[in-house]
Scaffold this motif. Structure first.
Motif, PDB file in Angstrom:
ATOM      1  N   ARG A  75       2.515  84.473 -33.097  1.00  0.00           N
ATOM      2  CA  ARG A  75       2.884  83.084 -32.763  1.00  0.00           C
ATOM      3  C   ARG A  75       4.395  82.888 -32.862  1.00  0.00           C
ATOM      4  O   ARG A  75       4.995  82.236 -32.007  1.00  0.00           O
ATOM      5  CB  ARG A  75       2.163  82.115 -33.694  1.00  0.00           C
ATOM      6  N   GLU A  76       5.002  83.465 -33.900  1.00  0.00           N
ATOM      7  CA  GLU A  76       6.459  83.335 -34.066  1.00  0.00           C
ATOM      8  C   GLU A  76       7.196  84.054 -32.945  1.00  0.00           C
ATOM      9  O   GLU A  76       8.214  83.547 -32.445  1.00  0.00           O
ATOM     10  CB  GLU A  76       6.877  83.898 -35.424  1.00  0.00           C
ATOM     11  N   ARG A  79       6.961  81.893 -29.884  1.00  0.00           N
ATOM     12  CA  ARG A  79       7.864  80.740 -29.985  1.00  0.00           C
ATOM     13  C   ARG A  79       9.303  81.159 -29.684  1.00  0.00           C
ATOM     14  O   ARG A  79      10.025  80.452 -28.979  1.00  0.00           O
ATOM     15  CB  ARG A  79       7.766  80.125 -31.385  1.00  0.00           C
ATOM     16  N   THR A  80       9.716  82.303 -30.216  1.00  0.00           N
ATOM     17  CA  THR A  80      11.068  82.798 -29.968  1.00  0.00           C
ATOM     18  C   THR A  80      11.282  83.054 -28.482  1.00  0.00           C
ATOM     19  O   THR A  80      12.328  82.716 -27.917  1.00  0.00           O
ATOM     20  CB  THR A  80      11.316  84.099 -30.761  1.00  0.00           C
ATOM     21  N   LYS A  84       7.740  89.322 -37.519  1.00  0.00           N
ATOM     22  CA  LYS A  84       7.225  88.020 -37.124  1.00  0.00           C
ATOM     23  C   LYS A  84       5.754  88.127 -36.716  1.00  0.00           C
ATOM     24  O   LYS A  84       5.288  89.172 -36.254  1.00  0.00           O
ATOM     25  CB  LYS A  84       8.035  87.452 -35.951  1.00  0.00           C
TER      26      LYS A  84
END
Length: 215
Positions: A10-11, A14-15, A7
């Motif tokens: 940013r991902e 977010r997670t 990931k």
């Protein structure tokens, strides 16, 4: 499940934020129940604005769906692990009780009073069907020489919930009986209805299970 190492930053962020939102949601559920779940209250706890939090969950129902999905997946994984280790119907029943006692609020979210105005999507009910499939497998493996009952006949035309499982009618009947009776005992125990009655709920659960296995 996606490997977090693949990931982007940013991902991953977010997670992490979604996981924190769910943790606060469970705290709210433990305090006031799922029907009182408030995204704005969670945002305030996290130092975020309401609109900022809605970038992670579109609304209350989406957040509830994630919690319900996580709960059912946890139970399905518990059953699969137990069955993979050789657990029979009794072993699965004890795995169910251990799972329920480990987190009563998680248990009541999926097996308690439905949240007003909320309907789980089909993929969530599909995960729930996985747990019943394991129970059906265990029941189909048990010998049964009892005579056919009226409900056995009835269930042959009303087994869409079994998702095509090939278990014979007597095994389907047993699976439903096991599921309903054990959940009845668990629900009463976790809700505190046995408190002060002076007996051990674990022994009652075991006695119900013994009776079910003799059928």
């Amino acid at each position: 499940m996606t490997d977090t190492r693949t990931k982007t930053p940013r991902e991953r962020y977010r997670t992490q934020v979604r996981a924190e939102i769910k943790e606060h949601a469970w705290e709210q559920i433990a305090t006031a129940g799922a029907s009182a779940l408030s995204l704005n209250a969670i945002a305030k706890r996290m130092g975020m604005s309401g609109p900022a939090l809605y970038r992670y969950f579109a609304g209350r129902d989406e957040l509830i769906t994630e919690l319900v999905r996580d709960a059912y997946r946890s139970l399905a994984d518990t059953f699969r692990a137990a069955a993979g280790a050789g657990a029979d119907l009794a072993g699965l029943a004890h795995a169910l009780r251990a799972w329920a006692l480990d987190d009563p609020h998680r248990y009541f979210l999926v097996f308690g009073t439905p949240v007003p105005g909320y309907r789980a999507p089909d993929d969530v009910t599909g995960i729930a069907a996985e747990t019943m499939a394991v129970i059906l497998d265990a029941c189909a493996a048990l010998p049964s020489d009892r005579p056919t009952t009226p409900f056995d006949t009835h269930i042959e035309g009303h087994r869409q919930w079994a998702d095509g499982h090939p278990a014979p009618p007597a095994a389907v009947h047993r699976a439903l009986t096991v599921w309903t009776r054990l959940h009845g005992v668990l629900s009463l125990e976790l809700a505190g209805h046995f408190t002060g009655m002076g007996f051990d709920p674990a022994l009652l659960y075991a006695a119900e299970l013994d009776d079910l296995l003799e059928r």
